[in-house]
Structure formats: structure tokens, C-alpha cells
Enzyme design. Structure first.
Site, PDB file in Angstrom:
ATOM      1  N   PRO A  21       0.812  -1.225   0.000  1.00 47.98           N
ATOM      2  CA  PRO A  21       0.000   0.000   0.000  1.00 47.98           C
ATOM      3  C   PRO A  21       0.843   1.273   0.000  1.00 47.98           C
ATOM      4  CG  PRO A  21       0.056  -0.930   2.191  1.00 47.98           C
ATOM      5  CD  PRO A  21       0.965  -1.775   1.345  1.00 47.98           C
ATOM      6  N   GLY A  22       1.830   1.330  -0.903  1.00 54.26           N
ATOM      7  CA  GLY A  22       2.597   2.567  -1.086  1.00 54.26           C
ATOM      8  C   GLY A  22       1.844   3.460  -2.072  1.00 54.26           C
ATOM      9  N   GLY A  30       0.734   1.400  -5.203  1.00 54.14           N
ATOM     10  CA  GLY A  30      -0.179   0.331  -4.776  1.00 54.14           C
ATOM     11  C   GLY A  30      -1.549   0.894  -4.438  1.00 54.14           C
ATOM     12  N   LYS A  75       8.521  -1.734  -2.906  1.00 56.66           N
ATOM     13  CA  LYS A  75       9.810  -1.214  -3.347  1.00 56.66           C
ATOM     14  C   LYS A  75      10.631  -2.384  -3.901  1.00 56.66           C
ATOM     15  CE  LYS A  75       9.370   3.068  -2.203  1.00 56.66           C
ATOM     16  NZ  LYS A  75       9.453   4.134  -3.228  1.00 56.66           N
ATOM     17  N   ASN A 119       9.686   0.640 -10.506  1.00 53.27           N
ATOM     18  CA  ASN A 119      10.879   1.309 -11.027  1.00 53.27           C
ATOM     19  C   ASN A 119      12.086   0.377 -10.928  1.00 53.27           C
ATOM     20  OD1 ASN A 119       9.810   3.827 -11.616  1.00 53.27           O
ATOM     21  ND2 ASN A 119      10.409   4.738  -9.656  1.00 53.27           N
ATOM     22  N   ALA A 130       2.417   9.317  -8.281  1.00 53.83           N
ATOM     23  CA  ALA A 130       1.629   9.331  -7.043  1.00 53.83           C
ATOM     24  C   ALA A 130       2.549   9.634  -5.867  1.00 53.83           C
ATOM     25  CB  ALA A 130       0.934   7.994  -6.837  1.00 53.83           C
ATOM     26  N   LYS A 153      12.406   3.074 -19.090  1.00 51.43           N
ATOM     27  CA  LYS A 153      11.991   3.790 -17.874  1.00 51.43           C
ATOM     28  C   LYS A 153      13.179   3.945 -16.928  1.00 51.43           C
ATOM     29  CE  LYS A 153       9.060   5.440 -14.679  1.00 51.43           C
ATOM     30  NZ  LYS A 153       8.127   4.730 -13.847  1.00 51.43           N
ATOM     31  N   ASN A 210      14.587   7.223 -14.697  1.00 54.38           N
ATOM     32  CA  ASN A 210      14.852   7.225 -13.254  1.00 54.38           C
ATOM     33  C   ASN A 210      16.327   7.504 -12.950  1.00 54.38           C
ATOM     34  OD1 ASN A 210      12.403   4.720 -13.131  1.00 54.38           O
ATOM     35  ND2 ASN A 210      12.157   6.706 -12.202  1.00 54.38           N
ATOM     36  N   ASN A 222      11.077  17.548  -9.664  1.00 51.60           N
ATOM     37  CA  ASN A 222      11.593  17.067 -10.956  1.00 51.60           C
ATOM     38  C   ASN A 222      11.902  18.202 -11.941  1.00 51.60           C
ATOM     39  OD1 ASN A 222      11.079  14.647  -9.796  1.00 51.60           O
ATOM     40  ND2 ASN A 222       9.520  13.977 -11.255  1.00 51.60           N
TER      41      ASN A 222
END
Ligand code: PAF
Length: 308
Positions: A8-9, A12, A77, A103, A129, A185, A189, A203
Site C-alpha cells: 500500500p505505497g 499500490g 519497493k 521502477n 503518485a 523507464k 529514473n 523534478n
């Protein structure tokens, strides 16, 4: 579709909430009993570009509750991927498929090792998010999501998954080469995340200063040399221009690595710039800028992790 979202990050919560809202049968899986109880009671709070609301859904810490899953979306993660899938994987039905949009590199490899490549989907998402509190996220930006099969996943399942995600608000397409998606991607990053974590800039601000812009260019150039030597074809014709485009398009975002630093969490540096250094070593390609960025982020991280 019966979907289990692990973790639930920020991502998620976002995927679990929007998929639930669109009518999918979603279970959110957590490993912390107190947080899981809180999320089950209070639901998920999403605000930002897709609107403000609370979404209620089942939450569990019990791997047996994931048994009926048709799709498991791994949103932990990168350094928790192995533990997460080892916990849930053995209880899943043989038809269940697992998907990563995380990521960094290394996640597809771990999922394939534990579940077998023919059950693994990989991909990337440009949705942003930010965690504002337990189960509370800001949907910071939208963008495309691209998925693909690692092994022999039926095309019908890939298309069905893409349709379900698109209907939930994640515009999703299917591509052939998962490696190309993930490394494309990764380049983004590599250029944004450590610089944001070190400077604490958003960013977009990374392009406002000649120093950060130059280091971004150097880190990306090294990553491109490693990517080319590995024979991975990137999906963007001008990857550096794409990195800068993403920095501008997500100008107001706090990059996930900076979110980790601000929250005193371990970062994904080993799966991002650290991975460029590791692959560079194997291929005899010097990566001094990525090595420096990795060293600095690891130092910042050790400083707060050691104080805990
Ligand atoms: O990790 C992140 O924060 C995101 O992948 C990105 C694209 C850098 C935007 O913030």
C-alpha cells in the site's frame, strides 16, 4: 478480474483504488497488521488529478486470502520484491499471473525466478503518485502504461489486462519487449531520481540549474552506453530528450527517491543507478557519474537509517 495488489505505497494505493472503483475485485495486501487494519477500516483516500474520494476495499495480511487471484500486481519497493512474492507466490493458483510496473531493474528477474517466466508480465507506467499518509495518496499525474509478457503469457490475457487497466483510468497498451520498456523507464529514473534525492528539488527544477542538468546528461549518457552494450533497444528515439521531457511533464512531482529520503526509508538506488554501475562493471564500461550518485544517495540513506 480478481486482482491482488501487494504493497500500500503510492502506486499500490493508486492502482488498488482506481481498479476497485472501476468494478474489479481487488484485494490490497499488506505485511503490517496495524496498517492493514487501519486501511480496511478507513479505506484509501485518493486526491489529485483524478479527483478526491475515499475508496473502500478488502485488505489482508494473510497470503491464503490471495489464493484466488488471477493477477497479482507487485507494488512494493524493488528491494522487497523477493520477500513479497515469496510470501504470496507459493499459495497462488498455477493460473495466477504476476505483474510488475515497479521502477528499476531486477524485479522481472526475481518474479520469473519465483513464479516462472510464463506467469510474469512486466511494464512501465508514467502515472505519478505521492504518499500523504497511510492509505492517503495524491494522484500527481497521468501518462501511458505499457505492459508486455516476459515468457509465454497468452495474448488474450495481456489484452484483457490492458483493457481492464484502461477502463480504470490507466491508459494501457501492450508491447513486445518487456526489457525495452523497463530499460527505457530506467533511463528516466537514472536521470531524475538520485538528483532529486540529493538536491531535494522537484523534478522540473532539476532543469533550472546548469549543474543538475549537466549531471543528468552525464548519468544518462553512461546508462545509454551500458544499455547499448547489453543490446537493449530503447523505445524512445532520443532518450536524453525523453528524460528531460519527463522532468518537465512531472515538474511539480517529488520523485519517488526523494519521497523515500524525506520519509527516512531505504531508496531504490541499487536497482536504478547502482544497477548501471553493476552492469557497467560486467561490461567494462566506466560509469563514474552513476557511481558518485549511488555513493551519495547511499550515504544520505545510511545516515538516517543508522539513526533509527
Ligand atoms: O520515480 C519516480 O518518481 C517516477 O518514476 C518519475 C518518472 C521520475 C516521476 O517522478
Amino acid at each position: 478480474m480478481k486482482i491482488v495488489v501487494i504493497g500500500p505505497g503510492a502506486m499500490g494505493c493508486l492502482f488498488a483504488a482506481l481498479l476497485t472503483e472501476s468494478g474489479q475485485d481487488v484485494l490490497l495486501f499488506d505485511h503490517l497488521p496495524d496498517r492493514a487494519a487501519f486501511l480496511a477500516r478507513e479505506g484509501l483516500r485518493v486526491e489529485g488529478v483524478s479527483g478526491d474520494r475515499r475508496v473502500r476495499l478488502p485488505v489482508s495480511i494473510n497470503p491464503a486470502d490471495a489464493r484466488a487471484a488471477e493477477l497479482v500486481l507487485v507494488c512494493v519497493k524493488a528491494y522487497h520484491t523477493r520477500a513479497a512474492i515469496t510470501n504470496i507466490g507459493p499459495g497462488l493458483s498455477i493460473q495466477a499471473r504476476v505483474m510488475t510496473l515497479q521502477n528499476g531493474v531486477g524485479n522481472v528477474e526475481v518474479l520469473s525466478e519465483v513464479c516462472g517466466p510464463d506467469r510474469v508480465l512486466g511494464g512501465v507506467t508514467s502515472h505519478g503518485a505521492t504518499v500523504l499518509g497511510p492509505g492517503h495518496v495524491r494522484h500527481a499525474g497521468t501518462g501511458e502504461t505499457i505492459i508486455g509478457a516476459v515468457g509465454h503469457v497468452p495474448e488474450s490475457f495481456l489484452n484483457q489486462t490492458a483493457d481492464i487497466f484502461t477502463a480504470a483510468g490507466f491508459q494501457t497498451s501492450v508491447a513486445d519487449k518487456v526489457d525495452s520498456l523497463i530499460w527505457s523507464k530506467l533511463i528516466v529514473n537514472v536521470g531524475i531520481n538520485p538528483l532529486a534525492a540529493i538536491t531535494r528539488l522537484k523534478n522540473g527544477q532539476l532543469l533550472d540549474y546548469p549543474g543538475t542538468e549537466r549531471i543528468m546528461e552525464q548519468a544518462v549518457a553512461e546508462a545509454l552506453a551500458v544499455t547499448a552494450a547489453r543490446g537493449v533497444e530503447l523505445i524512445f528515439p532520443d532518450p536524453l530528450a525523453h528524460v528531460k521531457h519527463v522532468a518537465r511533464a512531472t515538474a511539480g512531482n517529488t520523485a519517488s527517491m526523494l519521497q523515500d529520503v524525506l520519509a527516512g526509508r531505504q531508496t531504490e538506488i541499487d536497482n536504478i543507478n547502482g544497477a548501471i554501475v553493476a552492469h557497467g562493471r560486467e561490461l567494462n564500461i566506466p560509469t563514474p557519474v552513476n557511481e558518485t550518485l549511488t555513493g551519495l544517495v547511499k550515504t544520505i540513506e545510511m545516515n538516517y537509517l543508522n539513526q533509527k
